[in-house]
Structures are given as C-alpha cells and as structure tokens.
Design a protein around this motif. Structure first.
Motif, PDB file in Angstrom:
ATOM      1  N   ARG B  45       0.854  -1.143   0.132  1.00 34.63           N
ATOM      2  CA  ARG B  45      -0.290   0.194   0.134  1.00 34.63           C
ATOM      3  C   ARG B  45       0.983   1.131  -0.195  1.00 34.63           C
ATOM      4  O   ARG B  45       0.414   2.311  -0.798  1.00 34.63           O
ATOM      5  N   LEU B  80      -6.644   9.490  -7.655  1.00 31.20           N
ATOM      6  CA  LEU B  80      -7.737   8.393  -6.753  1.00 31.20           C
ATOM      7  C   LEU B  80      -7.243   7.243  -6.249  1.00 31.20           C
ATOM      8  O   LEU B  80      -7.449   7.078  -5.157  1.00 31.20           O
ATOM      9  N   GLN B  81      -5.987   6.804  -6.945  1.00 32.44           N
ATOM     10  CA  GLN B  81      -5.611   5.437  -6.538  1.00 32.44           C
ATOM     11  C   GLN B  81      -4.499   5.658  -5.263  1.00 32.44           C
ATOM     12  O   GLN B  81      -4.559   5.066  -4.351  1.00 32.44           O
ATOM     13  N   SER B  83      -5.207   7.934  -2.925  1.00 34.37           N
ATOM     14  CA  SER B  83      -6.267   8.225  -1.825  1.00 34.37           C
ATOM     15  C   SER B  83      -6.801   7.069  -1.358  1.00 34.37           C
ATOM     16  O   SER B  83      -6.664   6.596  -0.061  1.00 34.37           O
ATOM     17  N   TRP B  84      -6.954   5.993  -2.211  1.00 32.07           N
ATOM     18  CA  TRP B  84      -7.497   4.753  -1.779  1.00 32.07           C
ATOM     19  C   TRP B  84      -6.351   4.000  -1.159  1.00 32.07           C
ATOM     20  O   TRP B  84      -6.357   3.319   0.032  1.00 32.07           O
ATOM     21  N   SER B  85      -5.094   4.041  -1.710  1.00 33.14           N
ATOM     22  CA  SER B  85      -4.004   3.350  -1.009  1.00 33.14           C
ATOM     23  C   SER B  85      -3.731   3.733   0.343  1.00 33.14           C
ATOM     24  O   SER B  85      -3.246   3.068   1.041  1.00 33.14           O
ATOM     25  N   SER B  87      -5.824   5.259   2.284  1.00 35.29           N
ATOM     26  CA  SER B  87      -6.601   4.896   2.837  1.00 35.29           C
ATOM     27  C   SER B  87      -6.779   3.553   3.699  1.00 35.29           C
ATOM     28  O   SER B  87      -6.765   3.048   4.785  1.00 35.29           O
ATOM     29  N   LEU B  88      -6.250   2.602   2.540  1.00 33.70           N
ATOM     30  CA  LEU B  88      -6.086   1.166   2.981  1.00 33.70           C
ATOM     31  C   LEU B  88      -4.680   0.958   3.811  1.00 33.70           C
ATOM     32  O   LEU B  88      -4.760   0.009   4.666  1.00 33.70           O
ATOM     33  N   GLY B 114     -12.497  -2.458  -4.864  1.00 33.86           N
ATOM     34  CA  GLY B 114     -12.137  -1.100  -5.082  1.00 33.86           C
ATOM     35  C   GLY B 114     -10.601  -1.360  -5.804  1.00 33.86           C
ATOM     36  O   GLY B 114     -10.217  -0.506  -6.556  1.00 33.86           O
ATOM     37  N   ASP B 115      -9.675  -2.341  -5.217  1.00 36.45           N
ATOM     38  CA  ASP B 115      -8.510  -2.600  -6.080  1.00 36.45           C
ATOM     39  C   ASP B 115      -8.607  -2.727  -7.393  1.00 36.45           C
ATOM     40  O   ASP B 115      -7.895  -2.326  -8.410  1.00 36.45           O
ATOM     41  N   THR B 118      -9.537   0.752  -9.249  1.00 38.12           N
ATOM     42  CA  THR B 118      -8.444   1.585  -9.089  1.00 38.12           C
ATOM     43  C   THR B 118      -7.259   1.239  -9.879  1.00 38.12           C
ATOM     44  O   THR B 118      -6.519   1.965 -10.919  1.00 38.12           O
ATOM     45  N   TYR B 169      -4.613  -6.655  -5.325  1.00 37.81           N
ATOM     46  CA  TYR B 169      -5.901  -7.282  -6.047  1.00 37.81           C
ATOM     47  C   TYR B 169      -5.915  -8.603  -6.356  1.00 37.81           C
ATOM     48  O   TYR B 169      -7.130  -9.163  -5.760  1.00 37.81           O
TER      49      TYR B 169
END
Lengths: 180, 180
Positions: B45, B80-81, B83-85, B87-88, B114-115, B118, B169
């Motif tokens: 991550r 976007l990616q 932010s997602w990474s 958060s996780l 989500g994975d 993204t 993923y």
C-alpha cells in the motif's frame, strides 16, 4: 439415568472430510455459464475473436497506421488475442461435442494465465490507441488529415474484445482459486 | 454371525462437513504476506501511494500537461489511486496495531472491488500516457518542444503504482474466491 456419551446408538456416519482437495472441488464447483466447456464460454470466445478480427481489419484498412507505434502495437495485440480466443473456441467446441469437462486444475491454470496475459495486452493496446485518438481528435483537431473514424472504430473494437475476455479471465481465476 | 451394519460400536464422530463456508474458510486460509492486515500488505500500500504521488508531482511540474487529455486523466487516476492506497494503508496499520484480522468476507469483497477499479483506471491512464509519450518521442521526434523526460517519468511511476496494486488485487480476489 443420563447416558449421553459415548454415542452407542446406531448412527449414520457422515461423509469424512479428509482434506483431499479433489473432494472439496467436486462439492463446490458449479457449472457457471462462461467457464471453459460451456455454451456461454464458447459464446464469449467467439465474441472475443470477432471483435479482435474487426479491430484488426479496420486498423489495417487505414494506410498510415504504421507511422504510429501504438497503432502497430494494437495490431500485434489483437492478432495475438484473436489467435488465443480462436484456439480456445475450438477447445470449447471439442469439449461440448464429446461432453468432456475442462475442470482439470492444470488446464484451468493454463487458461487463466493465457487469458490474463492476452487481456492485459489488449487493454494496454486499446488504452494507448484511445489516448492517441483523443489527442488527434480533441486536443489537436487534426481529423482532416487523419482517419479519425477508423482509428476510433478499431479502438472501440479492441475495448469490446477486452470486455469479452475479462469475464473468461475472472471466471477461470475464480475456478482456480476455489479449487485449491 | 456377521453383524456389520448398522454401526452400534462407540465411534468417534468425525467433524461434520455441513457446507458452512465459515468452517471451510478457517481450514483453508493462510496468512500470505501481501494480504490486508499483514506487514507485506502495508508495504504494498505504501509503495502504491508513494509511486502514485511521485507520478502526480512529476506530471503537475510540467506546465503544459493540461493541453493533452490523457495526461489530465493520468493526474485524476493517480489522485484517486493514491487516496485509496493511503486509506487502506491506515486500515492496515490499525489492523496490525490492534492485531485484528481483516478476513471478513464483506471487507475482502469491498477491498477487491476497490482494488480492481483503481488498478484498471491507473493502468489505463499509464497506457494512454505511454502511447502519447512514444508518439512524441519516437514517431514525431518532437522532444525539443516537450517535456519528454518528465512525461516518461510520470508514466513509469504510474506503471510502478499499477505493478504494486496488482498483487493486492489478485491476493484479495484469491481470498474472496477461496472463502466462498
């Protein structure tokens, strides 16, 4: 008198769960349409092949596609992908005709790896062609000198091919993971 | 006298295989590094986040990236990616600190979807940027007027980010499939 243990009554011995993956596999696998050896799987393969060939024909019909590396790469990727899809379509037809299951773990693993590679290559080719098509059409407004419509059609066909190969890949991956 | 059935001897009743996926899950799941809630997963991550932010910074440092749609899309995708990474990564840190497992089927399904989204968006952005970079550099030989090196670096960083998100993923998808 309360004699509850040990069980001395006639009991139906339940099936042993001996940890053999073959047993688990037989219990858990269902015939989902889209898997290899099903009519749905064959339909997906034919759709992949048809859209791949359509992308190839439309791209080759433009005279100047060789001047852009991404378009040459698109041609190479859809040729590979169409050949792969056609081969697996023949395998599916054979499996359907002789009613043979294609659930062998090694076969499923081979299909998954092949689908993963071809779908990634096709998607990469479609995306790079889309980037260049949008650059020529929207950013440079240079469609008068280029075959914008044909480039866009070929790109759309490559995306369609990727859309058709993704369910095959995900279903094969799912089958492989759930049979381990 | 041959009395073999029914079994009236005291027997050890083997564990029932009642088809409850929870039981199968507990038997089959292993703690593979790279899964959510493991140090390997956290490393992946952080790598995704770092390379996404690097791609963003390099691309934004060029003044004229807004003139090409694909480069704008790359910026949006890596935002976007990242932010997602990030958060996780926080979720992973929390899970590691309180030693909590993230093996809930709904949580794994959410992570997988989500994975998948993204990683597909990042890969598409990286491929379209690569197509345009190759067009400017190799096909048009127009690097004198463009920031070729920065565009190439940003594209490479986006690809690196995709390379880091793919194992997350695939491992999540594998976990989801093998726990059903």
């Amino acid at each position: 008198m309360n004699v509850s243990r040990p069980a001395v009554h006639p009991v139906e011995v339940p099936p042993l769960m001996d940890g053999n993956p073959e047993n688990l596999q037989r219990l858990r696998m269902k015939d989902i349409q889209g898997m290899p050896g099903t009519p749905g799987g064959l339909t997906l393969r034919l759709l992949q092949f048809a859209s791949g060939v359509a992308a190839l024909c439309v791209m080759v019909s433009t005279s100047d596609f060789t001047s852009v590396t991404a378009f040459c790469y698109l041609v190479a990727a859809v040729v590979l992908q169409s050949s792969w899809s056609l081969s697996l379509a023949f395998v599916d037809i054979y499996a359907l005709l002789v009613r043979r299951s294609l659930r062998n773990p090694h076969v499923v693993c081979f299909f998954t790896v092949g689908d993963g590679i071809t779908s990634t290559l096709t998607f990469a080719a479609a995306c790079s062609s889309a980037g260049i098509t949008v650059l020529i059409d929207n950013d440079l407004n240079n469609c008068a000198q280029n075959h914008c419509t044909r480039f866009e059609t070929a790109t759309a066909m490559a995306f369609l091919s990727w859309f058709a190969i993704s369910p095959s890949y995900l279903l094969n991956f799912w089958t492989m993971a759930s049979s381990r």
